[in-house]
Design a protein around this motif. Structure first.
Motif, PDB file in Angstrom:
ATOM      1  N   GLN A  15      -7.029   8.939   6.801  1.00  0.00           N
ATOM      2  CA  GLN A  15      -7.330   7.560   6.410  1.00  0.00           C
ATOM      3  C   GLN A  15      -8.812   7.214   6.483  1.00  0.00           C
ATOM      4  OE1 GLN A  15      -5.008   5.857   4.941  1.00  0.00           O
ATOM      5  NE2 GLN A  15      -3.605   7.543   5.350  1.00  0.00           N
ATOM      6  N   GLN A  16      -9.668   8.185   6.814  1.00  0.00           N
ATOM      7  CA  GLN A  16     -11.101   7.911   6.819  1.00  0.00           C
ATOM      8  C   GLN A  16     -11.574   7.597   5.396  1.00  0.00           C
ATOM      9  OE1 GLN A  16     -13.403  10.955   8.761  1.00  0.00           O
ATOM     10  NE2 GLN A  16     -12.440  10.613  10.749  1.00  0.00           N
ATOM     11  N   CYS A  17     -12.600   6.766   5.309  1.00  0.00           N
ATOM     12  CA  CYS A  17     -13.059   6.291   4.003  1.00  0.00           C
ATOM     13  C   CYS A  17     -13.599   7.412   3.127  1.00  0.00           C
ATOM     14  CB  CYS A  17     -14.111   5.199   4.173  1.00  0.00           C
ATOM     15  SG  CYS A  17     -15.605   5.729   5.040  1.00  0.00           S
ATOM     16  N   ARG A  31      -2.757  10.256   0.761  1.00  0.00           N
ATOM     17  CA  ARG A  31      -3.218  10.671   2.081  1.00  0.00           C
ATOM     18  C   ARG A  31      -2.078  10.549   3.077  1.00  0.00           C
ATOM     19  NH1 ARG A  31      -8.653   7.219   2.932  1.00  0.00           N
ATOM     20  NH2 ARG A  31      -7.448   5.573   1.891  1.00  0.00           N
ATOM     21  N   TYR A  32      -1.862  11.608   3.850  1.00  0.00           N
ATOM     22  CA  TYR A  32      -0.772  11.626   4.812  1.00  0.00           C
ATOM     23  C   TYR A  32      -1.264  12.199   6.134  1.00  0.00           C
ATOM     24  CZ  TYR A  32       1.853  10.928   0.556  1.00  0.00           C
ATOM     25  OH  TYR A  32       2.299  10.432  -0.651  1.00  0.00           O
ATOM     26  N   LEU A  33      -0.643  11.760   7.211  1.00  0.00           N
ATOM     27  CA  LEU A  33      -1.045  12.204   8.539  1.00  0.00           C
ATOM     28  C   LEU A  33      -0.418  13.531   8.932  1.00  0.00           C
ATOM     29  CD1 LEU A  33      -0.851   8.799  10.455  1.00  0.00           C
ATOM     30  CD2 LEU A  33      -2.860   9.896   9.434  1.00  0.00           C
ATOM     31  N   ASN A  62     -11.188   8.323   0.340  1.00  0.00           N
ATOM     32  CA  ASN A  62     -10.656   7.221  -0.469  1.00  0.00           C
ATOM     33  C   ASN A  62     -10.275   7.656  -1.883  1.00  0.00           C
ATOM     34  OD1 ASN A  62     -10.787   5.328   1.543  1.00  0.00           O
ATOM     35  ND2 ASN A  62     -12.667   4.355   0.821  1.00  0.00           N
ATOM     36  N   ASP A  71      -7.073  12.765  10.204  1.00  0.00           N
ATOM     37  CA  ASP A  71      -8.209  11.948   9.787  1.00  0.00           C
ATOM     38  C   ASP A  71      -8.080  11.464   8.340  1.00  0.00           C
ATOM     39  OD1 ASP A  71      -9.440  12.490  12.276  1.00  0.00           O
ATOM     40  OD2 ASP A  71     -10.259  14.368  11.492  1.00  0.00           O
ATOM     41  N   SER A  89       0.836  -1.207   0.000  1.00  0.00           N
ATOM     42  CA  SER A  89       0.000   0.000   0.000  1.00  0.00           C
ATOM     43  C   SER A  89       0.868   1.253   0.000  1.00  0.00           C
ATOM     44  CB  SER A  89      -0.930  -0.010   1.216  1.00  0.00           C
ATOM     45  OG  SER A  89      -0.192  -0.054   2.423  1.00  0.00           O
ATOM     46  N   CYS A 101       0.790   3.997  -2.949  1.00  0.00           N
ATOM     47  CA  CYS A 101       0.538   5.414  -2.673  1.00  0.00           C
ATOM     48  C   CYS A 101       1.651   6.273  -3.279  1.00  0.00           C
ATOM     49  CB  CYS A 101       0.444   5.641  -1.162  1.00  0.00           C
ATOM     50  SG  CYS A 101      -0.059   7.305  -0.685  1.00  0.00           S
TER      51      CYS A 101
END
Length: 232
Positions: free
Chosen positions: A207-209, A217-219, A212, A205, A4, A8
């Motif tokens: 990784q919330q669906c 997506r990064y924190l 998608n 947030d 994954s 990404c």
């Protein structure tokens, strides 16, 4: 099979290949202001004898334009005042808080510097008013990074409507395919997607669906910077 993380990274590399400009949201992306916005809203509402929670602020107003925030609270709290009065008080408080205690999101200065050195144009497209934008850019001393600044105040609709991002494309004189957006909120993500622009979500947030469909997506900005360095 590609992991994954590798997948990404491959997506980001493909997104950046044709990219000529990166368009940043401001609150929660450039400046760590979400808590300040909640503080300003709660402080303004107390003036009219109303108290709300942080959860209500996040759920009802995150990512919205200030006039829409004021209208939301007037309806939700059954306030018998002109929304413009509440809007003015929130604006006064948020600009004061930003000037006093506002801080850049960790790593954002490094991301801005990296992208500028790499030859990308940088733009700002935010739901905040120009008064708030000026407070942020002055506090963080980052005016010089941006060739285009767009506020949803100039539009008939705020995010999640794509208007402010479409204006940024016009100002940049680029197509959606030439640009990349960095967002943190669902309303901002929806606005960028509606404008047809590839979008990276940087948020706790992320990784919330609901995100998608993001290009990546990064924190944190530090995670994004590391990924950009590999993708370059």
């Amino acid at each position: 099979m590609m992991t994954s993380l590798a997948w990404c990274q491959a997506l980001l590399r493909g997104t950046m290949f044709n990219c000529k400009a990166v368009i940043f949201d401001m609150d929660g992306v450039i400046i760590d202001s979400e808590g300040l916005w909640r503080q300003a809203q709660k402080g303004a509402l107390v003036r009219w004898g109303t108290r709300v929670s942080d959860e209500e602020c996040i759920r009802l107003t995150k990512g919205k334009r200030l006039d829409e925030i004021a209208q939301t609270w007037c309806e939700y709290c059954h306030l018998h005042i002109e929304p413009a009065l509440l809007e003015s008080e929130i604006r006064r408080l948020i600009t004061t808080l930003i000037a006093g205690t506002g801080e850049a999101m960790p790593g954002v200065q490094d991301v801005l510097s990296f992208l500028r050195r790499s030859g990308y144009q940088l733009a700002l497209a935010t739901s905040s008013s120009y008064q708030v934008i000026d407070a942020v850019l002055t506090k963080l001393n980052i005016q010089h990074y941006f060739s285009v600044i767009c506020s949803a105040d100039d539009e008939n609709h705020g995010k999640p409507h794509p208007a402010v991002y479409l204006s940024a494309l016009r100002e940049l004189q680029l197509s959606a395919a030439d640009c990349l957006v960095i967002e943190d909120s669902l309303s901002g993500f929806q606005a960028a997607q509606a404008a047809g622009i590839n979008t990276i979500v940087v948020s706790e947030d992320a990784q919330q669906c609901c995100f998608n469909a993001a290009s990546a997506r990064y924190l944190s900005m530090y995670e994004l910077l590391a990924a950009l360095a590999v993708a370059a």
